[in-house]
Design an enzyme around this catalytic site. Structure first.
Site, PDB file in Angstrom:
ATOM      1  CE1 TYR A 242     104.144 -67.626 103.203  1.00 56.49           C
ATOM      2  CE2 TYR A 242     102.917 -66.369 104.831  1.00 56.49           C
ATOM      3  CZ  TYR A 242     103.790 -66.413 103.762  1.00 56.49           C
ATOM      4  OH  TYR A 242     104.304 -65.254 103.247  1.00 56.49           O
TER       5      TYR A 242
ATOM      6  NE  ARG B 242     101.846 -65.296 108.826  1.00 54.98           N
ATOM      7  CZ  ARG B 242     102.050 -66.312 109.637  1.00 54.98           C
ATOM      8  NH1 ARG B 242     101.097 -66.692 110.504  1.00 54.98           N
ATOM      9  NH2 ARG B 242     103.193 -66.971 109.619  1.00 54.98           N
TER      10      ARG B 242
ATOM     11  CB  CYS C 208      83.117 -69.193  96.901  1.00 51.53           C
ATOM     12  SG  CYS C 208      82.387 -70.604  96.054  1.00 51.53           S
ATOM     13  CD  GLU C 209      88.907 -70.022  96.000  1.00 53.81           C
ATOM     14  OE1 GLU C 209      89.408 -71.169  95.902  1.00 53.81           O
ATOM     15  OE2 GLU C 209      88.720 -69.277  95.022  1.00 53.81           O
TER      16      GLU C 209
ATOM     17  CD  GLU D 162     116.706 -54.048 106.414  1.00 57.11           C
ATOM     18  OE1 GLU D 162     117.299 -53.164 105.777  1.00 57.11           O
ATOM     19  OE2 GLU D 162     116.375 -55.139 105.918  1.00 57.11           O
ATOM     20  N   PRO D 163     113.660 -55.393 111.709  1.00 59.72           N
ATOM     21  CG  PRO D 163     113.170 -54.630 113.870  1.00 59.72           C
ATOM     22  CD  PRO D 163     114.118 -54.424 112.708  1.00 59.72           C
ATOM     23  N   GLY D 164     110.381 -56.809 111.474  1.00 60.77           N
ATOM     24  CA  GLY D 164     108.992 -56.529 111.115  1.00 60.77           C
ATOM     25  C   GLY D 164     108.068 -57.316 112.006  1.00 60.77           C
TER      26      GLY D 164
ATOM     27  CE1 TYR E 117     105.406 -59.569 106.075  1.00 61.57           C
ATOM     28  CE2 TYR E 117     105.836 -60.618 108.185  1.00 61.57           C
ATOM     29  CZ  TYR E 117     106.268 -59.872 107.112  1.00 61.57           C
ATOM     30  OH  TYR E 117     107.569 -59.422 107.069  1.00 61.57           O
TER      31      TYR E 117
ATOM     32  N   GLY F 298     113.824 -60.824 110.518  1.00 65.75           N
ATOM     33  CA  GLY F 298     113.490 -62.234 110.532  1.00 65.75           C
ATOM     34  C   GLY F 298     113.319 -62.871 111.882  1.00 65.75           C
TER      35      GLY F 298
END
Length: 400
Positions: A302, A298, A327-328, A259-261, A356, A225
């Site tokens: 978000y 992302r 088309c959004e 547990e880094p990502g 991500y 995190g």
């Protein structure tokens, strides 16, 4: 200085680019921060699961935190030793549990009593003893985006303290479960240290209470995190992060698992996309590019902020939305950003896109996913080819 234009010309756009030297630096920073205590840096594969990325970290000594059996398979294929692989996740199918037990990985991280019951049943059928940890939800507000908050009781993750105690007592008395660890993870993109310290203290106190009834654990898994800089965030230094956790573990002989990502790969990556053209609707300026929300989700998912630049251009800026062809109305990378005038084929660079990014890409609107390129010691190499239309329809069948 990375020559993004040369990479775009060579590999086409949209394109992901990753700096492996930066990934190495990140790993070494975090490993050094935990010097003096037994530790395992288990890379969160979900952040960027490219085989070359995972293999590079495995070569450095990293383990793997996985949230599907597919990620476990990727980790094994990439050279991560089985004794450094953790299988987490709220919902594991029976076949995933069985495969993980047969693979003899380090441990399964459990998130409910119901899940523990399934693991126990499957372990009994296989005639093995399942090494487990339990994810504790410490009910700490991580001060992050609600979609990536995981440490509150309103979130779906983990169990409360009393439930965890009950689960540990059951597991300790079971012939087919071996409780070896404890786990917590309060959220992603964390930029404040105090919630991490508070959560670690709560979970460490639980370990002490278990020790008092002769349940001895080996692993203290603090999740991941750690945040990175997207805009102007003040981030946590790895040393301060480690000291906040280690300061809660006095009197306990535990191996710390981290547990880094995002911290490992986030700001080691860029997303490249070319300008197709500009348009103006009654004074509203749009820069339309060949990348889209299906390539980098992302911002749409978000409302995430990424630094963007028009490579090699400056001056005479005015506000514009950077949008794609999907088309959004949610198909955008940035809104109301000061940008110089752009022309067809100008290159837009989206920063901090290593985590991500590609892993959340899709084929929406029948759009092939981008290529991925690694920069290693000043040299570039393609680590995933751009998809073709034939790749997209290969598994489909006409119903005649």
């Amino acid at each position: 200085m990375i020559d993004f234009r040369a990479l775009a010309d060579k590999y086409g756009t949209p394109l992901y680019v990753y700096d492996f030297n930066h990934i190495t630096e990140r790993y070494e920073q975090l490993k050094k921060a935990f010097t003096g205590r037994k530790s395992l840096i288990a890379y969160a594969v979900k952040a960027n699961s490219n085989l070359s990325v995972v293999s590079h970290l495995a070569d450095l000594g990293a383990g793997a935190d996985c949230v599907s059996i597919g990620e476990v398979q990727r980790a094994l294929m990439s050279g991560v030793p089985k004794y450094r692989i953790i299988f987490s996740g709220v919902g594991k199918r029976d076949d995933e549990i069985e495969e993980a037990l047969k693979a003899d990985i380090l441990l399964l991280n459990l998130e409910s009593e119901a899940e523990m019951s399934r693991v126990e049943t499957i372990a009994e059928r296989l005639g093995v003893r399942a090494r487990i940890s339990i994810r504790v939800n410490p009910n700490i507000d991580p001060k992050t985006h609600p979609y990536i908050s995981t440490g509150l009781h309103e979130n779906k993750f983990g169990v409360d303290i009393e439930t965890a105690k009950r689960m540990y007592i059951h597991a300790n008395n079971s012939e087919h479960l071996e409780p070896v660890g404890i786990h917590f993870h309060i959220g992603s993109q964390l930029t404040e240290l105090e919630p991490i310290r508070e959560a670690s203290m709560i979970v460490a106190d639980l370990v002490r209470s278990l020790l008092a009834i002769r349940i001895e654990l080996k692993f203290f898994d603090v999740g991941g995190g750690l945040g990175i800089v997207y805009d102007d965030e003040t981030t946590i230094e790895p040393y301060d992060y480690a000291q906040a956790i280690l300061g809660t573990l006095h009197g306990l002989d535990l191996t710390v698992i981290c547990e880094p990502g995002r911290f490992m790969v986030g700001d080691a990556g860029w997303f490249l996309t070319r300008v197709l053209y500009e348009k103006v609707n009654e004074g509203k300026r749009f820069v339309i590019v060949d990348g889209a929300m299906n390539d980098l989700l992302r911002p749409s998912l978000y409302n995430a902020w990424h630094k963007v630049e028009v490579f090699g251009k400056s001056g005479n800026e005015s506000e514009a939305d950077i949008v794609g062809p999907v088309c959004e109305s949610g198909d955008f990378f940035a809104k109301d950003r000061p940008l110089p005038p752009t022309e067809h084929d100008d290159l837009v660079v989206v920063h901090s896109a290593g985590a991500y990014g590609f892993v959340m890409a899709s084929n929406y609107n029948t759009r092939p996913r981008p290529a991925e390129v690694a920069l290693v010691e000043g040299r570039d190499r393609c680590i995933r080819q751009r998809e073709t239309f034939e790749d997209l329809v290969r598994l489909e069948k006409m119903c005649l």
